[in-house]
Scaffold this active site. Structure first.
Site, PDB file in Angstrom:
ATOM      1  N   ASP A 139      -4.445  -6.976  -8.483  1.00  0.00           N
ATOM      2  CA  ASP A 139      -3.721  -6.092  -7.698  1.00  0.00           C
ATOM      3  C   ASP A 139      -4.563  -5.040  -7.122  1.00  0.00           C
ATOM      4  O   ASP A 139      -5.420  -4.472  -7.898  1.00  0.00           O
ATOM      5  CB  ASP A 139      -2.324  -5.815  -7.946  1.00  0.00           C
ATOM      6  N   HIS A 158       3.315   0.516  -7.296  1.00  0.00           N
ATOM      7  CA  HIS A 158       2.479   1.251  -6.155  1.00  0.00           C
ATOM      8  C   HIS A 158       2.696   2.759  -6.709  1.00  0.00           C
ATOM      9  O   HIS A 158       1.614   3.465  -6.330  1.00  0.00           O
ATOM     10  CB  HIS A 158       2.847   0.814  -4.871  1.00  0.00           C
TER      11      HIS A 158
END
Length: 528
Positions: free
Chosen positions: A282, A211
């Site tokens: 993702d 992230h």
């Protein structure tokens, strides 16, 4: 173990290929046709807690049939059920409404029975329990209108410094973790909710959160086959979908992360393994991707590499950028027509095998009471002792040392608040609570030397630093989230792998002496 599930690797005649779809693909030179295909090959994040007219029109105009809801989209069960019902009505019978309901700290809906984290189930080491929990999770999210759950996690946590996987993994042994995850998935599929295993080829052996940055797993193909690949290879025949990892594997592709690698997604997953399920990326808004390539360009590369769905979770502007880039790439023939038809067919097959419920905005959850009991028992069975922890006698004077602040790490929900832990202990002991704002600034030596039994409760994911390791000496460490924090504090510990209400109830039962802690750490790196 034989899986009685709908298998992803279906025969070719089971592939959905309607004449209408064929016509769309064969006429992709028109902008409208390209836009229609692009919209069906992305999943987006929704704003707000209801579907307003403007957002509904955006979904229709862009032919979007896949959305993922997060905690910020949820108020309560009635609101959420109405939201998903409205989404189904707008997106039609082929809607995919997704959620991250893994267990532990990664649960978006807290109104249904909360499952233990994967590592808690790994500590129990019981496939039957895993299957029962997976089925109960599916019943819960299905009652709220979801038909796709982004779980279970197949990453192996074979790196104690991993900042994002931790208790989300079933363990570090590939065969055992795969066996338990497959049982969990079997339970979910048996209740009609699609699973999406993640994060292929494996996010466990990293010390960087994708992230925030782009991790690298620098292992040979033989090492990856033996470890990271193994659970995914076990799941390739039965998993309806796989999510990609934003990680570079230099031995496989030195140029692109797996999400954007044709060598990995097509060369290994499709051609070598013959995987026929849906491949979804993702979140493409994650810094590992968006910060390097830009959302639109990355989406095109990912789709061309072999992904079927691009998870465009960013802002509306990011979604429009992604749709425009994909539309242009499709119209210009950058992705071949046959490949597009295969992608559309795989996604449509998923929606037909695991359809959204069409029975109104509230679906009866008939087994809720039984599922609550199941989850409570599962949390208890996962309780894990480390270095022989002992509970003080009920009625003792204890001092609770705990963080004053709990925050989300961007993936998980925020940890349990200090007053809830204090209230649990106060039902058993005479409690003095001491809060700290920043762990690395808290002076352990300043605590009164008054003979109180000292309990440290860890309620955030962050690991402790070297200074704390040397200075903090509680009598008991309650590890209420990240199990690897028990390595940081030189004291006996009780590990829960999470902080949901049934986890805290299990701690209270152990402190009272009502139950034993019999879980076994399913990961390497602990001196047991």
């Amino acid at each position: 173990m034989t899986l009685e599930v709908k298998r992803a690797n279906a025969s070719s005649d089971a592939m959905v290929s309607t004449s209408a779809m064929t016509n769309i693909v064969t006429n992709i030179m028109t902008s409208a046709a390209a836009k229609k295909i692009a919209g069906q090959l992305i999943m987006i994040r929704m704003p707000g807690t209801s579907l307003d007219a403007e957002m509904a029109q955006f979904l229709r105009d862009n032919h979007i049939r896949a959305v993922c809801l997060f905690r910020q989209n949820m108020i309560d069960a009635q609101q959420l059920s109405k939201f998903t019902a409205d989404l189904r009505e707008v997106m039609g019978p082929d809607a995919l409404i997704g959620i991250d309901q893994e267990g532990g700290a990664v649960v978006r809906s807290t109104w249904v029975p909360q499952p233990p984290a994967a590592m808690s189930l790994g500590a129990s080491d019981d496939p039957a329990l895993c299957r029962a929990v997976g089925a109960a999770v599916a019943r819960g999210v299905k009652s709220l209108g979801f038909n796709w759950n982004f779980a279970p996690v197949l990453d192996l946590n074979n790196n104690v410094d991993n900042p994002v996987i931790s208790e989300r993994s079933f363990g570090s042994d590939p065969q055992n973790a795969g066996r338990l995850a497959m049982a969990w998935m079997e339970g979910s599929l048996s209740e009609g909710v699609a699973c999406c295993v993640k994060h292929f080829p494996g996010h466990g052996d990293t010390n960087v959160d994708s992230h925030r940055d782009l991790p690298t797993v620098d292992k040979s193909r033989a090492e990856l086959d033996a470890m990271e690949f193994a659970p995914f290879h076990m799941a390739k025949e039965a998993a309806p979908a796989m999510m990609t990892a934003h990680i570079v594997y230099p031995a496989l592709d030195a140029d692109f992360p797996a999400t954007m690698s044709k060598k990995i997604l097509t060369g290994i997953l499709r051609d070598e393994w013959n995987y026929q399920g849906v491949v979804i990326t993702d979140g493409m808004d994650m810094h590992a991707i968006a910060g390097r390539y830009g959302a639109g360009k990355a989406a095109v590369i990912a789709l061309d590499a072999g992904a079927d769905l691009v998870m465009a979770l960013g802002t509306r502007e990011t979604q429009i950028e992604t749709l425009a880039a994909l539309t242009d790439a499709i119209q210009n023939g950058q992705i071949d027509a046959a490949g597009l038809q295969q992608r559309l067919a795989r996604v449509t097959r998923l929606t037909q095998q695991y359809p959204c419920q069409q029975t109104g905005f509230q679906i009866t959850y008939q087994t809720e009471a039984q599922d609550l009991q199941l989850m409570a028992e599962a949390w208890k069975r996962g309780l894990t002792p480390y270095h022989n922890p002992k509970a003080p006698a009920p009625g003792s004077k204890v001092r609770l040392v705990i963080s004053a602040n709990v925050v989300s790490d961007g993936v998980s929900e925020a940890g349990i608040r200090s007053e809830k832990v204090s209230a649990m202990l106060s039902d058993i002991y005479v409690v003095d609570t001491v809060e700290f704002d920043r762990a690395n600034e808290f002076d352990w030596s300043a605590l009164p030397d008054d003979g109180r039994f000292t309990i440290l409760a860890s309620t955030i994911r962050l690991r402790y630093n070297d200074k704390i390791r040397q200075e903090w000496k509680p009598d008991l460490h309650l590890v209420l989230w990240n199990p690897f924090q028990s390595l940081d504090i030189q004291s006996p510990a009780l590990i829960t792998y999470g902080f949901a209400t049934p986890a805290i109830d299990a701690v209270a039962a152990w402190l009272r002496g009502d139950i034993l802690a019999e879980g076994k750490l399913p990961v390497v790196g602990f001196d047991v």
